[in-house]
Design a protein around this motif. Structure first.
Motif, PDB file in Angstrom:
ATOM      1  N   UNK A 255       0.827  -1.210   0.000  1.00  0.00           N
ATOM      2  CA  UNK A 255       0.000   0.000   0.000  1.00  0.00           C
ATOM      3  C   UNK A 255       0.857   1.255   0.000  1.00  0.00           C
ATOM      4  N   UNK A 256       1.930   1.202   0.769  1.00  0.00           N
ATOM      5  CA  UNK A 256       2.825   2.357   0.855  1.00  0.00           C
ATOM      6  C   UNK A 256       3.356   2.735  -0.525  1.00  0.00           C
ATOM      7  N   UNK A 257       3.798   1.736  -1.285  1.00  0.00           N
ATOM      8  CA  UNK A 257       4.376   2.039  -2.586  1.00  0.00           C
ATOM      9  C   UNK A 257       3.311   2.511  -3.577  1.00  0.00           C
ATOM     10  N   UNK A 258       2.118   1.902  -3.510  1.00  0.00           N
ATOM     11  CA  UNK A 258       1.046   2.331  -4.414  1.00  0.00           C
ATOM     12  C   UNK A 258       0.662   3.770  -4.140  1.00  0.00           C
ATOM     13  N   UNK A 259       0.608   4.157  -2.868  1.00  0.00           N
ATOM     14  CA  UNK A 259       0.286   5.549  -2.530  1.00  0.00           C
ATOM     15  C   UNK A 259       1.381   6.500  -3.000  1.00  0.00           C
ATOM     16  N   UNK A 260       2.636   6.076  -2.877  1.00  0.00           N
ATOM     17  CA  UNK A 260       3.748   6.901  -3.348  1.00  0.00           C
ATOM     18  C   UNK A 260       3.672   7.131  -4.852  1.00  0.00           C
ATOM     19  N   UNK A 261       3.455   6.044  -5.592  1.00  0.00           N
ATOM     20  CA  UNK A 261       3.395   6.158  -7.045  1.00  0.00           C
ATOM     21  C   UNK A 261       2.193   6.996  -7.474  1.00  0.00           C
ATOM     22  N   UNK A 262       1.096   6.891  -6.754  1.00  0.00           N
ATOM     23  CA  UNK A 262      -0.090   7.698  -7.075  1.00  0.00           C
ATOM     24  C   UNK A 262       0.204   9.184  -6.885  1.00  0.00           C
ATOM     25  N   UNK A 263       0.874   9.517  -5.758  1.00  0.00           N
ATOM     26  CA  UNK A 263       1.208  10.919  -5.507  1.00  0.00           C
ATOM     27  C   UNK A 263       2.212  11.435  -6.535  1.00  0.00           C
ATOM     28  N   UNK A 264       3.159  10.585  -6.931  1.00  0.00           N
ATOM     29  CA  UNK A 264       4.192  10.990  -7.880  1.00  0.00           C
ATOM     30  C   UNK A 264       3.618  11.202  -9.279  1.00  0.00           C
ATOM     31  N   UNK A 265       2.634  10.374  -9.649  1.00  0.00           N
ATOM     32  CA  UNK A 265       2.090  10.471 -11.008  1.00  0.00           C
ATOM     33  C   UNK A 265       1.182  11.672 -11.188  1.00  0.00           C
ATOM     34  N   UNK A 266       0.637  12.190 -10.086  1.00  0.00           N
ATOM     35  CA  UNK A 266      -0.229  13.357 -10.194  1.00  0.00           C
ATOM     36  C   UNK A 266      -1.478  13.116 -11.013  1.00  0.00           C
ATOM     37  N   UNK A 267      -1.977  11.897 -11.015  1.00  0.00           N
ATOM     38  CA  UNK A 267      -3.202  11.578 -11.744  1.00  0.00           C
ATOM     39  C   UNK A 267      -2.988  11.199 -13.188  1.00  0.00           C
ATOM     40  N   UNK A 277       3.220  -0.879 -10.986  1.00  0.00           N
ATOM     41  CA  UNK A 277       4.454  -0.269 -10.487  1.00  0.00           C
ATOM     42  C   UNK A 277       4.748  -0.732  -9.063  1.00  0.00           C
ATOM     43  N   UNK A 278       3.722  -0.777  -8.220  1.00  0.00           N
ATOM     44  CA  UNK A 278       3.901  -1.240  -6.841  1.00  0.00           C
ATOM     45  C   UNK A 278       4.317  -2.705  -6.816  1.00  0.00           C
ATOM     46  N   UNK A 357      -4.390  14.827   2.457  1.00  0.00           N
ATOM     47  CA  UNK A 357      -2.977  14.660   2.814  1.00  0.00           C
ATOM     48  C   UNK A 357      -2.480  13.275   2.411  1.00  0.00           C
ATOM     49  N   UNK A 358      -1.183  13.203   2.201  1.00  0.00           N
ATOM     50  CA  UNK A 358      -0.580  11.928   1.844  1.00  0.00           C
ATOM     51  C   UNK A 358      -0.401  11.062   3.088  1.00  0.00           C
ATOM     52  N   UNK A 359      -0.130   9.804   2.852  1.00  0.00           N
ATOM     53  CA  UNK A 359       0.104   8.891   3.952  1.00  0.00           C
ATOM     54  C   UNK A 359       1.350   9.333   4.712  1.00  0.00           C
ATOM     55  N   UNK A 644      21.268   5.915   0.305  1.00  0.00           N
ATOM     56  CA  UNK A 644      21.069   5.353   1.651  1.00  0.00           C
ATOM     57  C   UNK A 644      20.169   6.263   2.468  1.00  0.00           C
ATOM     58  N   UNK A 645      20.470   7.541   2.470  1.00  0.00           N
ATOM     59  CA  UNK A 645      19.686   8.475   3.271  1.00  0.00           C
ATOM     60  C   UNK A 645      18.261   8.599   2.748  1.00  0.00           C
ATOM     61  N   UNK A 646      18.113   8.722   1.436  1.00  0.00           N
ATOM     62  CA  UNK A 646      16.770   8.856   0.866  1.00  0.00           C
ATOM     63  C   UNK A 646      15.954   7.581   1.053  1.00  0.00           C
ATOM     64  N   UNK A 647      16.619   6.442   0.853  1.00  0.00           N
ATOM     65  CA  UNK A 647      15.904   5.174   0.977  1.00  0.00           C
ATOM     66  C   UNK A 647      15.388   4.938   2.378  1.00  0.00           C
ATOM     67  N   UNK A 648      16.204   5.252   3.378  1.00  0.00           N
ATOM     68  CA  UNK A 648      15.770   5.041   4.763  1.00  0.00           C
ATOM     69  C   UNK A 648      14.710   6.063   5.155  1.00  0.00           C
ATOM     70  N   UNK A 649      14.890   7.311   4.711  1.00  0.00           N
ATOM     71  CA  UNK A 649      13.870   8.318   5.024  1.00  0.00           C
ATOM     72  C   UNK A 649      12.529   7.962   4.406  1.00  0.00           C
ATOM     73  N   UNK A 650      12.541   7.543   3.152  1.00  0.00           N
ATOM     74  CA  UNK A 650      11.288   7.262   2.458  1.00  0.00           C
ATOM     75  C   UNK A 650      10.582   6.031   3.005  1.00  0.00           C
TER      76      UNK A 650
END
Length: 737
Positions: A255-267, A277-278, A357-359, A644-650
């Protein structure tokens, strides 16, 4: 985008109702088939290990195996107004009535003569139950009914019943009540956690419903599989514990990845494309981590123990079902929910309302940036301090004492255990029995009997033994059994000393001199001693296989020897630290009131090995999910440090949420009465806490930042973009253009 996970998700996304219906049919079929074939419970023979198991097998060969017994205590009720003589006469009459009633039952093999306690206040009637020792608890209700009938006819007396069958039945009832309590704690807390993450009842309900449906299907399948690997009565506990933890985790990652891809695609992308993609990213991570749990848990079969096999079977079945749900029905649900979200977004846009708001946890946050700051700015110091702290937590492991949790460790809230304590106090000679079993040619029967009588005389002179001994011989005169009583509890040092005297001195010096004779000592104490010894003999094999398969799975997931070795080391570190905490809490008495337990001064013999195996598997959840994000960024050309930093933060938000859910499940088992399950719940909760917030936030990023591009050795797929990026950086500006 043409991987197995993507193809499965594509089919599910294109035919969502077919996938949802198919999943429901699958769950119903699993439950139906499981109920039809029934549960195959382990038999007494399945538990036999070591010398005790070998001796029990010989006794069974001569039909001299130990029978389950029930003891009924008869005493004058306080305040009944009976004098000593009248009370004794009434007790004898009640004992005669009880004996007659019990002898008429088809479940009863024999009833012993009443035995009077040394103080003359309690009369005991011992009843032997027919059939398999493990099945006796299913027959005990008929005996209890007769005891209650005699009690009703003698209101001035107190009749109390205990024994192995009664205690087993009481433990089963307590386990069922504990599971209900665990569910009452776990489900609301899990739902609240998911509500905080998603801010939507519908989205929060998806992981929980999928996990529960996976558990239901796994329970049905476990009944079928029990006919290959018998169930020991704890399969449901494990399926509930592991199923809820991994079921929610896997769905959450997806679910986390699907929500990320949805926000990134902007519709710009359809729900079907977002699901694909997820599936290509988090879907693959779920499958890999699920397979890691399965392969790691399968090493428990190498222990050659029915209980570990039952634990492994329950875990493997529920994990495979959870992975299957993420491959099939989850994409369909995401498509249906995504289309509904698209319609709502369209209506919201038409009305001019802002987007929701996003997750939480998407893109990182200030909290996680602050937590990562030590590893970012001072990786060497962070790594050293964190590792030293984990080693300090592991230090109590030096005093680890492993014992088999016996009947004497059961909760005293079980009525039969309260009567058991009174039985031990009134009849100390009934506390423990050793069985010396000898198998020899029938022609040597007289010689065997003489040797056993000599052994009995040696034991009679030993203060560790008490009471009268008894010799039984099979009809064919090949098998003989000497019963010796010990006036000490089965988990006491004196009881173990008496076993040592038998095995090291008395038996070798008597029956051990008979040519061609096979012999061994069995009984409760022998079982308690032989099981940990058997497990310790299998420990190197299981741990060696576990380290090997963990390394192999990490190598398969990331094509990196360095990460494979790092994963093994980090898992060992978190497991050792969690076990150290377990020793600190449960081997002492300082936490008894806090966690509601009576310390045995030891750890259950199954806990350490089970922790290592399950933790190594579950740690792959976080390892695969976090490092997959890092590797994905590196493959896209991002420098390893930034990746490393981006991956752990995300991934921090979803990893935290998953850890909270998993910890909630495990912590709920701390409230159980069964000491071994309490210890397992505590140590797994501690391990998940340390793994999620120390290993993945401090040690892993610090280590990968120090290793840099060497983290991916020898993976060509990752090193190629790294090399190309370096070459591009060295090119003149004009050439780059």
């Amino acid at each position: 985008m043409n991987s197995f996970t993507v193809r499965m998700a594509r089919r599910s996304a294109l035919h969502p109702w077919r996938a949802i219906t198919g999943w429901l049919v699958f769950v119903v079929l699993c439950l139906g088939i499981g109920s039809a074939v029934g549960l195959n419970s382990a038999k007494t023979a399945d538990y036999r290990v070591g010398e005790a198991g070998r001796a029990e097998a010989m006794a069974s060969e001569g039909q001299l195996e130990r029978r389950s017994t029930e003891q009924v205590l008869i005493s004058a009720r306080s305040g009944a107004g009976l004098d000593r003589g009248a009370a004794e006469a009434s007790a004898k009459a009640a004992a005669a009535d009880l004996t007659a009633r019990m002898e008429r039952l088809p479940e009863v093999e024999s009833v012993a003569d009443p035995l009077l306690s040394e103080d003359g206040r309690i009369l005991m009637v011992e009843v032997a139950v027919k059939g398999e020792e493990r099945d006796a608890k299913d027959k005990v209700d008929a005996l209890v009914a007769q005891t209650e009938a005699v009690q009703k006819a003698n209101p001035g007396l107190l009749l109390e019943e205990t024994g192995s069958p009664s205690i087993s039945k009481g433990v089963d009832k307590q386990r069922g009540d504990d599971l209900a309590l665990s569910e009452a704690i776990t489900l609301p807390v899990t739902l609240i956690t998911l509500l905080i993450v998603f801010g939507s009842v519908t989205m929060a309900g998806v992981p929980l419903l999928l996990a529960l449906s996976s558990i239901a299907a796994a329970v049905g399948l476990s009944m079928v599989v029990s006919h290959l690997s018998p169930d020991t009565g704890i399969g449901t506990n494990i399926i509930l514990m592991i199923g809820l933890a991994v079921g929610v985790d896997y769905t959450l990652f997806y679910l986390k990845r699907e929500r990320e891809e949805r926000a990134r695609s902007g519709g710009r992308l359809s729900s079907e494309a977002l699901v694909e993609l997820a599936a290509a990213t988090s879907g693959r991570a779920v499958v890999v981590s699920g397979l890691a749990v399965v392969v790691s848990t399968a090493t428990l079969f190498l222990a050659s123990d029915v209980i570990f096999s039952s634990l492994a079977t329950g875990t493997i079945v529920v994990v495979l079902v959870a992975v299957l749900s993420s491959l099939t029905v989850l994409p369909a649900l995401l498509v249906k929910l995504g289309k509904r979200a698209e319609r709502r977004a369209l209506r919201r846009a038409e009305r001019g309302k802002p987007a929701p708001r996003r997750m939480r946890g998407e893109g990182g946050g200030r909290v996680w940036s602050a937590l990562l700051r030590p590893a970012t700015r001072h990786p060497v110091a962070t790594l050293c301090v964190s590792v030293l702290a984990m080693l300090a937590l592991a230090a109590p492991l030096g005093g680890l004492k492993i014992t088999e949790m016996s009947r004497d460790t059961h909760s005293r809230e079980i009525p039969a255990m309260q009567v058991y304590d009174r039985l031990n106090e009134a009849f100390p000679e009934q506390r423990v029995t050793h069985d010396v079993v000898v198998r020899a040619d029938a022609a040597r029967s007289g010689e065997v009997t003489a040797s056993l009588e000599e052994l009995a005389q040696l034991a009679e002179a030993d203060p560790l033994f008490t009471g009268e001994s008894r010799i039984r011989t099979s009809d064919d005169r090949r098998i003989s059994v000497l019963e010796l009583n010990v006036p000490h509890l089965g988990n006491s040092d004196e009881a173990y000393d008496s076993l040592d005297h038998l095995r090291d001195e008395y038996v070798p010096g008597t029956v051990g001199r008979i040519p061609g004779a096979d012999f061994g000592v069995s009984g409760d104490v022998a079982r308690y001693a032989d099981y940990p010894a058997h497990q310790n003999s299998k420990l190197p094999l299981v741990l060696g296989a576990l380290l090997l398969v963990t390394f192999a799975m990490t190598l398969y997931a990331f094509r990196s020897v360095v990460l494979g070795l790092l994963g093994v080391v980090l898992n060992l570190l978190s497991a050792a630290a969690a076990l150290g905490l377990l020793v600190l809490v449960f081997q002492g008495s300082w936490a008894e009131g806090l966690l509601n337990f009576d310390s045995t001064g030891s750890i259950g013999s199954r806990v350490p090995l089970f922790l290592f195996v399950i933790l190594f598997g579950l740690s792959m959840d976080y390892q695969v999910f976090v490092v997959s994000r890092i590797r994905e960024a590196v493959l896209d050309g991002v420098p390893t440090r930034q990746a490393v930093l981006d991956g752990i933060r995300s991934s921090a938000g979803v990893v935290t949420s998953a850890a909270v859910v998993m910890m909630t499940v495990f912590v709920s088992f701390v409230f159980l009465h069964i000491i071994e399950m309490k210890q397992i719940g505590f140590v797994l909760a501690a391990a998940v806490l340390l793994d999620a917030f120390v290993i993945r936030v401090l040690i892993l990023p610090a280590a990968m930042l120090l290793l840099g591009e060497a983290s991916w050795w020898p993976s060509r797929g990752v090193r190629r973009p790294v090399r190309e990026r370096r070459e591009t950086a060295r090119m003149p500006v004009a050439d780059v253009r």
